[in-house]
Design an enzyme around this catalytic site. Structure first.
Site, PDB file in Angstrom:
ATOM      1  N   TYR A 166       0.549  -1.390  -0.116  1.00 20.30           N
ATOM      2  CA  TYR A 166      -0.019   0.280   0.567  1.00 20.30           C
ATOM      3  C   TYR A 166       0.663   1.236   0.500  1.00 20.30           C
ATOM      4  O   TYR A 166      -0.052   1.655  -0.727  1.00 20.30           O
ATOM      5  CB  TYR A 166      -0.965  -0.038   1.910  1.00 20.30           C
ATOM      6  CG  TYR A 166      -1.920   0.745   0.920  1.00 20.30           C
ATOM      7  CD1 TYR A 166      -2.163   1.706  -0.150  1.00 20.30           C
ATOM      8  CD2 TYR A 166      -3.561   0.840   2.198  1.00 20.30           C
ATOM      9  CE1 TYR A 166      -3.445   3.000   0.113  1.00 20.30           C
ATOM     10  CE2 TYR A 166      -3.618   2.439   1.902  1.00 20.30           C
ATOM     11  CZ  TYR A 166      -4.029   3.012   1.256  1.00 20.30           C
ATOM     12  OH  TYR A 166      -4.880   3.689   1.175  1.00 20.30           O
ATOM     13  N   GLU A 173       2.385   6.208  -6.851  1.00 21.29           N
ATOM     14  CA  GLU A 173       1.070   7.194  -7.551  1.00 21.29           C
ATOM     15  C   GLU A 173       0.733   8.707  -7.363  1.00 21.29           C
ATOM     16  O   GLU A 173       1.315   9.391  -8.274  1.00 21.29           O
ATOM     17  CB  GLU A 173       0.022   6.463  -7.092  1.00 21.29           C
ATOM     18  CG  GLU A 173      -0.163   5.301  -7.816  1.00 21.29           C
ATOM     19  CD  GLU A 173      -1.628   4.623  -6.449  1.00 21.29           C
ATOM     20  OE1 GLU A 173      -1.674   5.757  -5.912  1.00 21.29           O
ATOM     21  OE2 GLU A 173      -1.759   3.853  -6.489  1.00 21.29           O
TER      22      GLU A 173
END
Length: 244
Positions: A166, A173
């Site tokens: 995660y 990103e």
């Protein structure tokens, strides 16, 4: 906001609880098994493509180009998951699933595809690897759950790997969006300026900054939520092991 395992723990937990009451019909189950097997295979193809490209080049730089097409295809294929929720064959929130899926599709097409200059950035590989490992585990989890034969290893991996994947995916990103900003501003990509007949303006550069800022409140909430879900799902097993 997109992340390798965003909300998946909650979804899986609610799904398992719902199935005990009422699962999908025979045809729906068969379709979902086929869908999840195909998606598992697709992400395995991406994983193999990454490994083969790395071995051939001897470098991890620019590996995105070796898996660009299958990544776009299978990530876009996840849009069907919104439909699954909408028609009721998967008992998950349409809003939550739509948010998760669309955020990844957005990053795939509206950022990485649209701003070609960022495709060679190492940050792209960061989130691609995180997504790939996560999706192989996630779709395998769904497949075996539907067949009522879920190996503990896959269950454990689903509720454990996100601890690393995660943050890794989120970092990739954010760095990719950040790298795209100067190119978006220079080209005026997807921006609408005044005056125009609709009397409406939109600055895509500012929108991307807003997207990045949205990670700040969302990441900790979702991350610690998944940690709580992990404790619920795996905690009793670990406690039993300690007693033994």
């Amino acid at each position: 906001m997109s992340a390798p395992a965003m909300g998946t723990s909650k979804t899986a937990h609610s799904e398992s609880g719902h199935k005990k009451k009422k699962g999908p019909g025979t045809l729906a189950t068969a379709y979902l098994v086929i869908y999840n097997v195909i998606m598992t295979a697709g992400w395995l193809v991406i994983a193999v493509g990454l490994v083969r490209a790395y071995l051939a080049r001897g470098s991890y730089h620019g590996l995105y180009y070796s898996i660009e097409k299958p990544l776009k295809f299978f990530q876009t294929g996840a849009l069907l998951e919104i439909l699954h929720c909408a028609v009721g064959i998967v008992p998950s929130s349409v809003v939550l699933t739509g948010f998760q899926v669309m955020s990844r599709v957005f990053l795939t097409w509206a950022v990485t595809h649209s701003v070609r200059e960022v495709q060679s950035e190492d940050s792209v590989l960061l989130f691609v690897v995180a997504w790939t490992v996560t999706e192989i585990i996630r779709y395998s989890f769904y497949t075996f759950s539907l067949l009522n034969h879920l190996p503990y290893l896959i269950k454990w991996a689903r509720y454990t790997f996100f601890i690393v994947l995660y943050p890794m995916g989120v970092m990739g990103e954010l760095l990719t969006i950040y790298a795209a900003l100067p190119y978006v501003q220079k080209a005026g990509l997807y921006s609408i300026t005044l005056p125009n007949k609709y009397n409406f303006s939109f600055d895509y550069h500012t929108f991307l900054i807003f997207v990045m800022i949205s990670y700040i409140p969302l990441f900790p909430q979702l991350y610690f939520h998944m940690m709580r879900q992990r404790k619920k799902v795996l905690g009793h097993v670990e406690e039993y092991s300690k007693v033994e």
